[in-house]
Design a protein around this motif. Structure first.
Motif, PDB file in Angstrom:
ATOM      1  N   SER A   1      18.395 -12.401  -5.666  1.00  0.00           N
ATOM      2  CA  SER A   1      17.056 -12.177  -5.662  1.00  0.00           C
ATOM      3  C   SER A   1      16.395 -12.405  -4.109  1.00  0.00           C
ATOM      4  N   THR A   2      17.101 -13.738  -3.563  1.00  0.00           N
ATOM      5  CA  THR A   2      16.617 -13.782  -2.006  1.00  0.00           C
ATOM      6  C   THR A   2      16.919 -12.548  -1.289  1.00  0.00           C
ATOM      7  N   ARG A   3      18.157 -11.880  -1.352  1.00  0.00           N
ATOM      8  CA  ARG A   3      18.446 -10.956  -0.749  1.00  0.00           C
ATOM      9  C   ARG A   3      17.814  -9.545  -0.809  1.00  0.00           C
ATOM     10  N   LEU A   4      17.427  -9.525  -2.118  1.00  0.00           N
ATOM     11  CA  LEU A   4      16.561  -8.186  -2.471  1.00  0.00           C
ATOM     12  C   LEU A   4      15.092  -8.553  -1.924  1.00  0.00           C
ATOM     13  N   LEU A   5      14.597  -9.747  -1.990  1.00  0.00           N
ATOM     14  CA  LEU A   5      13.389  -9.723  -1.433  1.00  0.00           C
ATOM     15  C   LEU A   5      13.282  -9.860   0.085  1.00  0.00           C
ATOM     16  N   GLY A   6      14.346 -10.059   0.849  1.00  0.00           N
ATOM     17  CA  GLY A   6      14.430  -9.803   2.088  1.00  0.00           C
ATOM     18  C   GLY A   6      14.475  -8.161   2.518  1.00  0.00           C
ATOM     19  N   ILE A   7      15.171  -7.467   1.712  1.00  0.00           N
ATOM     20  CA  ILE A   7      15.334  -6.084   1.572  1.00  0.00           C
ATOM     21  C   ILE A   7      13.690  -5.542   1.414  1.00  0.00           C
ATOM     22  N   ALA A   8      13.213  -5.891   0.456  1.00  0.00           N
ATOM     23  CA  ALA A   8      11.842  -5.247   0.167  1.00  0.00           C
ATOM     24  C   ALA A   8      10.740  -5.635   1.343  1.00  0.00           C
ATOM     25  N   LEU A   9      10.796  -7.096   1.889  1.00  0.00           N
ATOM     26  CA  LEU A   9       9.933  -7.275   3.128  1.00  0.00           C
ATOM     27  C   LEU A   9       9.996  -6.431   4.209  1.00  0.00           C
TER      28      LEU A   9
ATOM     29  N   ARG B   1       2.061   0.961   7.420  1.00  0.00           N
ATOM     30  CA  ARG B   1       0.708   1.816   7.404  1.00  0.00           C
ATOM     31  C   ARG B   1       0.466   2.518   6.209  1.00  0.00           C
ATOM     32  N   HIS B   2       1.507   3.025   5.439  1.00  0.00           N
ATOM     33  CA  HIS B   2       1.511   3.591   4.197  1.00  0.00           C
ATOM     34  C   HIS B   2       0.863   2.812   3.233  1.00  0.00           C
ATOM     35  N   PHE B   3       1.687   1.507   3.091  1.00  0.00           N
ATOM     36  CA  PHE B   3       0.871   0.748   2.090  1.00  0.00           C
ATOM     37  C   PHE B   3      -0.474   0.048   2.436  1.00  0.00           C
ATOM     38  N   LEU B   4      -0.814   0.019   3.647  1.00  0.00           N
ATOM     39  CA  LEU B   4      -2.045  -0.383   3.906  1.00  0.00           C
ATOM     40  C   LEU B   4      -3.016   0.335   3.338  1.00  0.00           C
ATOM     41  N   LEU B   5      -2.678   1.970   3.624  1.00  0.00           N
ATOM     42  CA  LEU B   5      -3.517   2.676   3.218  1.00  0.00           C
ATOM     43  C   LEU B   5      -3.784   2.944   1.490  1.00  0.00           C
ATOM     44  N   ALA B   6      -2.541   2.799   0.991  1.00  0.00           N
ATOM     45  CA  ALA B   6      -2.493   2.870  -0.387  1.00  0.00           C
ATOM     46  C   ALA B   6      -3.102   1.582  -1.173  1.00  0.00           C
ATOM     47  N   SER B   7      -3.304   0.484  -0.375  1.00  0.00           N
ATOM     48  CA  SER B   7      -3.700  -0.819  -1.077  1.00  0.00           C
ATOM     49  C   SER B   7      -5.103  -1.091  -0.834  1.00  0.00           C
ATOM     50  N   VAL B   8      -5.794   0.096  -0.197  1.00  0.00           N
ATOM     51  CA  VAL B   8      -7.271   0.012   0.102  1.00  0.00           C
ATOM     52  C   VAL B   8      -8.034  -0.009  -1.235  1.00  0.00           C
ATOM     53  N   GLY B   9      -7.758   0.952  -2.046  1.00  0.00           N
ATOM     54  CA  GLY B   9      -8.226   1.019  -3.427  1.00  0.00           C
ATOM     55  C   GLY B   9      -7.983  -0.076  -4.159  1.00  0.00           C
ATOM     56  N   ILE B  10      -7.154  -0.657  -4.057  1.00  0.00           N
ATOM     57  CA  ILE B  10      -6.575  -1.987  -4.960  1.00  0.00           C
ATOM     58  C   ILE B  10      -7.545  -3.049  -4.403  1.00  0.00           C
ATOM     59  N   VAL B  11      -7.710  -3.380  -3.177  1.00  0.00           N
ATOM     60  CA  VAL B  11      -8.580  -4.323  -2.569  1.00  0.00           C
ATOM     61  C   VAL B  11     -10.197  -4.199  -3.102  1.00  0.00           C
TER      62      VAL B  11
ATOM     63  N   ILE C   1      11.938  -1.734  -5.531  1.00  0.00           N
ATOM     64  CA  ILE C   1      11.004  -1.131  -5.301  1.00  0.00           C
ATOM     65  C   ILE C   1       9.686  -1.797  -6.063  1.00  0.00           C
ATOM     66  N   LEU C   2      10.087  -2.348  -7.182  1.00  0.00           N
ATOM     67  CA  LEU C   2       9.112  -2.962  -8.069  1.00  0.00           C
ATOM     68  C   LEU C   2       8.684  -4.357  -7.223  1.00  0.00           C
ATOM     69  N   GLY C   3       9.499  -5.147  -6.652  1.00  0.00           N
ATOM     70  CA  GLY C   3       9.321  -6.150  -5.953  1.00  0.00           C
ATOM     71  C   GLY C   3       8.485  -5.796  -4.672  1.00  0.00           C
ATOM     72  N   GLU C   4       8.464  -4.684  -3.901  1.00  0.00           N
ATOM     73  CA  GLU C   4       7.738  -4.298  -3.053  1.00  0.00           C
ATOM     74  C   GLU C   4       6.204  -3.965  -3.608  1.00  0.00           C
ATOM     75  N   ALA C   5       6.181  -3.600  -4.718  1.00  0.00           N
ATOM     76  CA  ALA C   5       4.836  -3.221  -5.366  1.00  0.00           C
ATOM     77  C   ALA C   5       4.184  -4.492  -5.492  1.00  0.00           C
ATOM     78  N   ALA C   6       5.186  -5.539  -6.195  1.00  0.00           N
ATOM     79  CA  ALA C   6       4.252  -6.692  -6.688  1.00  0.00           C
ATOM     80  C   ALA C   6       3.668  -7.511  -5.150  1.00  0.00           C
ATOM     81  N   ILE C   7       4.598  -7.423  -4.097  1.00  0.00           N
ATOM     82  CA  ILE C   7       4.216  -8.091  -2.925  1.00  0.00           C
ATOM     83  C   ILE C   7       2.826  -7.315  -2.436  1.00  0.00           C
ATOM     84  N   VAL C   8       2.721  -5.858  -2.446  1.00  0.00           N
ATOM     85  CA  VAL C   8       1.631  -5.134  -2.328  1.00  0.00           C
ATOM     86  C   VAL C   8       0.535  -5.787  -3.091  1.00  0.00           C
ATOM     87  N   GLY C   9       0.586  -5.948  -4.343  1.00  0.00           N
ATOM     88  CA  GLY C   9      -0.271  -6.360  -5.190  1.00  0.00           C
ATOM     89  C   GLY C   9      -0.806  -7.732  -4.988  1.00  0.00           C
ATOM     90  N   LEU C  10       0.062  -8.774  -4.596  1.00  0.00           N
ATOM     91  CA  LEU C  10      -0.459  -9.788  -4.347  1.00  0.00           C
ATOM     92  C   LEU C  10      -1.289  -9.932  -3.236  1.00  0.00           C
TER      93      LEU C  10
END
Length: 495
Positions: free
Chosen positions: A3-11, A19-29, A409-418
């Motif tokens: 899991s630690t390796r997967l988390l590092g890859i996601a980060l 930039r893509h994630f920042l724009l995508a998360s504006v609506g969530i914010v 992929i889902l880890g990246e989404a969870a981090i964006v959500g947090l």
């Protein structure tokens, strides 16, 4: 893969595509900020409305009556009374913890004073209720005042309002030194007024009136409690109309005033006899009469008997029911109506309904905003999965399982959500603080104006983070499934 390796890859992926994630998360914010802001606002308003203005853990019952139209007048005709037997029936209702009977003062009365508090002495008709001490125990600020409240619920001897042993006095200080700070010397001002009247009579060659008091005596102040409604109405509007100062409830404790029972500004209502007394303000309570004064029920009982007859001694005008839970209000109200009594309509149910509708509407708007943002998140991840096909193929070729790809992929989404949830919650708190500051600095005082309109309960914060993470993860679910199904052979050979 760990899991630690997967988390590092996601980060690492998030950093490369921030930039893509920042724009995508504006609506969530925006959605989480709106969700948190409006639910905290609704919770704060509910706390004030249903906790202070319309407390739901207590209900007041009154005798059932019907109105008879007489020309332009409506005359209420009661067919039930609340007496000792009815109080016991109310106490027997399931979920009723305690019953506190209340008795109205039916004798015309007046109150005078207030110069130290308002800058001018005021005179007004007195409306008063009598209550049992346990109903207002937590609202009385002084131990001696509560002892007087308990003493004022019993019977009175011949020397009504005097100490058990009548003590002659010449000043208030003498009484305080001998019997405590809840006493005063009654008769000094009355004799001074008589001296002035006698002097005027002698100057006109008339016989002076009879001296009312031969010897001043020490008496107890009548402990008085008033409603928070009065303070809010006074500070919110009345003081502005008359140019009076604002009242600080804590500094008003101990304020004294003159009471005259049997007198009235309406000449036809005045009685042949009067009782003079002094009252002292000992507390503020939401259970006190809304407009008027609340005192020990024994005083009210004695006055009603003296001015109205013995039959009024055990007739109560209402009763406050302490209920075990707010959820039991409907069942208790139905049982009360079965006893041929009515529950006073405070407007609490309508207020609760309006607040609930308000929270539902803005909660729905917030859900729509976050839902649209989740769709945007899904499009962003589809695009990133398409751009990273070769990278995903290599990972699959060197041993990464489909489950590993999906977790990345889902880890990246969870981090964006947090992260988006944290920014959204902080934005809501900042907007709430700004709202409170504007209200406190620029809005005039109004009844029950709170210091803060919001209640950021920990459960709301957890729900906001869960909503943000859940929305991002659900939006990334389809792209994660497509990425997990990537065929490394086809991707690496360019097929």
């Amino acid at each position: 893969m760990r899991s630690t390796r997967l988390l590092g890859i996601a980060l690492d992926d998030l950093k490369r595509n921030r930039r893509h994630f920042l724009l995508a998360s504006v609506g969530i914010v925006v959605g989480i900020a709106a969700f948190t802001f409006f639910l905290a606002l609704g919770s704060g308003v509910r706390k004030v409305v249903l906790g202070e203005i319309f407390p739901l853990d207590k209900i007041e019952v009154v005798p059932k009556s019907f109105d008879l139209d007489v020309s332009v007048l409506r005359v209420p005709l009661a067919n039930e009374v609340i007496d000792a037997a009815k109080v016991e029936q109310l106490r027997a209702i399931p979920s009723v913890v305690e019953v506190y009977p209340k008795m109205k003062l039916t004798a015309p009365s007046m109150v005078y004073g207030g110069k130290k508090l308002f800058g001018n002495n005021l005179r007004a008709e007195l409306i008063a209720d009598g209550v049992e001490p346990d109903l207002v125990r937590e609202d009385i600020d002084r131990d001696w005042a509560f002892e007087d409240f308990e003493a004022g619920t019993g019977d009175f001897n011949e020397g009504w309002q005097t100490l058990p042993v009548a003590t002659a006095c010449e000043s208030d200080e003498q009484c305080v030194e001998a019997h405590g700070e809840n006493t005063y010397c009654w008769g000094i001002e009355e004799n001074a007024a008589w001296e002035r009247q006698a002097k005027r009579a002698r100057s006109r060659n008339q016989d002076p009136p009879a001296k009312p008091i031969e010897q001043p005596l020490c008496r107890n102040y009548i402990p008085i409690i008033v409603s928070n409604h009065i303070v809010e109405l006074y500070n919110g509007s009345i003081r502005r109309a008359h140019g009076f100062p604002k009242i600080n409830p804590e500094s008003a404790i101990g304020f004294t005033f003159e009471l005259t029972f049997g007198a009235s500004m309406v000449e036809a209502s005045a009685k042949d006899m009067t009782y003079e007394a002094r009252g002292v303000l000992v507390g503020f309570s939401d259970t006190a009469i809304n407009l008027g004064m609340t005192m020990p029920v024994g005083y009210i009982r004695r006055l009603n008997v003296d001015f109205g007859g013995e039959k009024t001694a055990e007739i109560y005008h209402s009763a406050v029911l302490q209920i075990r839970s707010k959820d039991d209000v409907a069942a208790v109200a139905a049982a009360v109506k079965g006893l041929q009594l009515d529950v006073t309509d405070t407007g609490a149910e309508q207020a609760a309904l309006l607040i609930t509708i308000f929270m539902m509407v803005f909660g729905f708007v917030s859900v729509v905003i976050v839902g649209i943002a989740a769709v945007n998140i899904m499009h962003v991840f589809f695009m990133l999965v398409y751009e990273r096909q070769r990278e995903i193929g290599i990972m699959r070729a060197i041993g990464a399982s489909r489950r590993d790809i999906r977790r990345i992929i889902l880890g990246e989404a969870a981090i964006v959500g947090l992260l988006a949830g944290a920014v959204g919650v902080l934005t809501a708190m900042g907007a709430a603080a700004l709202f409170d500051w504007v209200s406190g600095s620029y809005l005039p005082d109004f009844p029950y104006k709170p210091k803060t309109y919001f209640e950021f309960h920990w459960a709301l914060i957890v729900a906001a983070f869960g909503f943000a993470v859940g929305s991002c993860v659900s939006g990334a679910a389809l792209p994660a499934g497509r990425a997990a199904r990537t065929d490394p052979a086809r991707v690496l050979t360019g097929q």
